[in-house]
Design a protein around this motif. Sequence first.
Motif, PDB file in Angstrom:
ATOM      1  N   ALA B  95       0.742  -1.032   0.294  1.00 46.60           N
ATOM      2  CA  ALA B  95      -0.157   0.165   0.126  1.00 46.60           C
ATOM      3  C   ALA B  95       0.851   1.181  -0.232  1.00 46.60           C
ATOM      4  N   VAL B  97       0.897   5.305   0.607  1.00 41.54           N
ATOM      5  CA  VAL B  97       0.381   6.316   1.793  1.00 41.54           C
ATOM      6  C   VAL B  97       0.909   7.478   1.476  1.00 41.54           C
ATOM      7  N   THR B 121      -4.664   6.269   0.042  1.00 44.01           N
ATOM      8  CA  THR B 121      -3.940   4.999  -0.027  1.00 44.01           C
ATOM      9  C   THR B 121      -4.456   3.923  -1.308  1.00 44.01           C
ATOM     10  N   PHE B 125      -4.460  -1.653   1.459  1.00 37.59           N
ATOM     11  CA  PHE B 125      -4.065  -1.276   2.715  1.00 37.59           C
ATOM     12  C   PHE B 125      -5.095  -1.339   4.279  1.00 37.59           C
ATOM     13  N   TYR B 195       1.574   3.850  10.351  1.00 32.07           N
ATOM     14  CA  TYR B 195       1.700   4.022   9.056  1.00 32.07           C
ATOM     15  C   TYR B 195       2.302   5.597   8.579  1.00 32.07           C
ATOM     16  N   PHE B 221      -5.488   6.432  -3.849  1.00 32.59           N
ATOM     17  CA  PHE B 221      -4.133   7.114  -4.562  1.00 32.59           C
ATOM     18  C   PHE B 221      -4.412   7.764  -5.441  1.00 32.59           C
TER      19      PHE B 221
END
Lengths: 410, 440
Positions: B95, B97, B121, B125, B195, B221
């Motif tokens: 993932a 982020v 993300t 995730f 994260y 994202f």
Amino acid sequence: MDILPILSTLRRHKLTSWLLILEIALTCAIVCNAVFLIGQRLQRMDMPSGVAEHELLQIQVADVMPPSNPYTRLAEDLAVLRQVPGVLSVASSNQVPFGSSSSNGNIMLDPTQRERTLNAGTYFGENLAQTLGTRLVSGRDLQPDDFVDVDTAMKALGTGDSKGLPHVTLITRTLAERLWPGQNPLGRIIYLAPEVGLRVVGVLDSLARANAYDAAKAQYTMVVPLRMGANKDQSYLIRTRPEDRASVMAAALAALKKADPQRVVTTQRSFDEVRRKFFQDDRAMAGMLVGVIAALLIVTALGIVGLASFWVAQRRRTIGVRRALGATRRNILNYFQTENFLLATIGIALGMVLAYGINLFLMLHYELPRLPAVYFPVGAIVLWLIGQVAVLGPALRAAAVPPVVATRSV
Amino acid sequence: MFGYYIDLAWRSLRRNKVLTALMVIAIAVGIGASMTTLTVMHLLSGDPVPTRSGTLFYPQVDPDPSPTASHQPYDVMDYRSALDLWNAHRADRQAMVTSSQLRLTAPQVNLPPLMAQMLSTTSDFFPMFDVPFRYGGGWTAQDDENRARVAVISSDLNNKLFNGADSVGRTLRLKDADVRIIGVLAPWWPSPQFYDVAGGRFSNGDTAGFYSRPEDVFVPFQSSLEINAGGFQPFTCWSMPGDPVHLQNSPCVWVALWVQLDSAAKVGSYRRFVADYATQQKALGRFVHADNTQLRSLMGWLDFNQVVPSDVRLQTWLAFAFLLICLFNTVGLLLAKFLRRAGEIGVRRALGASRAAVFAQCLVEAGLIGLLGGAGGLLLTLFGLWLVRSQPIEYADLVHLDTTMFLATFALAIAASLLAGVLPALRASRMTPSLQLKTL
């Protein structure tokens, strides 16, 4: 006062004596270091910002609809704020001293340099030095024709066109002294990037950076003549009289809302609040340390009371005999006071060594300076006093033992 | 026998109330202080994803083209490196982020617009970090690819906007784009908010910010890049960005990548993969420091960032030093107490009690003091935690006493008082009965 008989008595109570000594030593060591830590925090909280703290307000707004021209919008907002009664001066800024959220640049003294010389807080925005109230010690302030729009500068950087870039800057005295020790900084050039050379035109007395975590680098700041639009993370700074702050803030917010009812106010605070928030951890820590010191001293005092009471009870008959043989009440009182003084002295001596050791540990792990020697005598006096106060009750009880005890149950 | 000892201890404690009170208070204060800080430490240094933190890893590469090598790669990645590594799908899950702020409104909800934190993300995730859902669920890899205008919102935001009702299918306006809510999280507050952790080594120990709440809204994202163009802040840049609105090709780092690797062999091969990627990028002329790559485990990354604020660590040291002093205090007072009862102990020994019996009896008394001190310490711990909660710090709301710490309070109190009791009890049991009997 005879010390030898006291010592020979203590030798018979080695274990309890050593416990008391160790307790005093540990307390002394921790109290010395804790007081020192409090001093450090208080000193940090006093860090100068270089701005007129009691006269400043900060407002941040976010627009719901992106303005068609952010630069005109910003100019309009500033004009609106300037109209608010009580406002002395208005500026836009990308950051405020102690504001936490910071904008920084790497400074080089030579465009071909590979490594940066240092990292400094870069302020930009119009009318900044004047509104913040930071004093110009030499050179001139930024002029309107020094200013360049941020987006123009960015584009110029992309195309390599030096015309769209800013050419001058203001730096703080501390930064000037760090870059060119003992020399006149005016006219010298610093580089933010190989293409971006800025000539120093003025030196500011003091201006702290937004992320002033390290006191040594807190004053590494510069002001660059970049004009921001209203679409950036900009702050409006308002200078007013201290007593007008609340009313000016309300009026300024109303005026901004009136200019665009849809916008969201994300920050509204006085500079006093900025400082309070930035140093809140230090204040909390200092408060906690004061609590720990108080609790430690109380616990130690109670320990002394407990052991002294025990000794008095244990030696009741001895005291009776001494009284019967002619010792005065004062003699008995002095005996216990001296005994405590001796124990406290040994404990304090040990505590000093321990305090030094703890300080070395803290220096290693928390980047603290060395413990100044002045803390040692202060710690010693405090512990002597506590010891004497704590022992007074049991010692008075001992002095009150009547001589007739000597004749009982022997 | 034990019951009898307890009875004896209780009588002995009641005989000298002041001394007993002094000891109990000393233990209670020491326990209260150390358990308060220990609880905070326990909460802050805990494992944010206990179910699978051992399989989560954080790759880093060094895209900085300046010739001088830095010791550590940047804390986050540039867009292209992150996207390349993510696109390769070489991990079990991966993932990207990055967090940004944007204006959020809910049509049909009569609330002023608010500035919300958005996490951009990718679909893995949610399963990767065991994120709990209240309603609906996360998006799919297909949604990532299609740049679907969907969002998952936090339980806090759902409470604020929709009073906690099932809001799946409703619309949110993020900046100027409409997104459809497809999932609502159950309350979720990992500690730390791992994260997003980056830059801890530059914060001078002031890391309380790592314990703030997770973002309000989670968006695929690529969709978020379109929605919040210009709203992303770079972590840092190695040269001036030419285009501050689109960071995709900027000389800036701002995207983090997390991967899940289920076995040690996979970790090894992923490490090689990241190194190979850097070498390949060097061959392409994009990287200079190809050997500067890292693959840290989740807990390793948190340690590297020193997520536990240095003030908290200092407080813990202080509290334990404090407990030590309280213990010295208790040892001295117990010694005084036991030696004072020399006559009584002499009689018991003369009547046939063994040294072990006297020792045990004294320890039971010490343990009882520990129990009482523990009860007092528990109250003081609750008070201490209440004080911590009233502080204006990010993790204040996280602080509470869980069962482990509740039991640990008593365990620590009894262990401490037994420890303090050993020496006095030994002394008491070693006394010669004849000498004591003579003086009676």
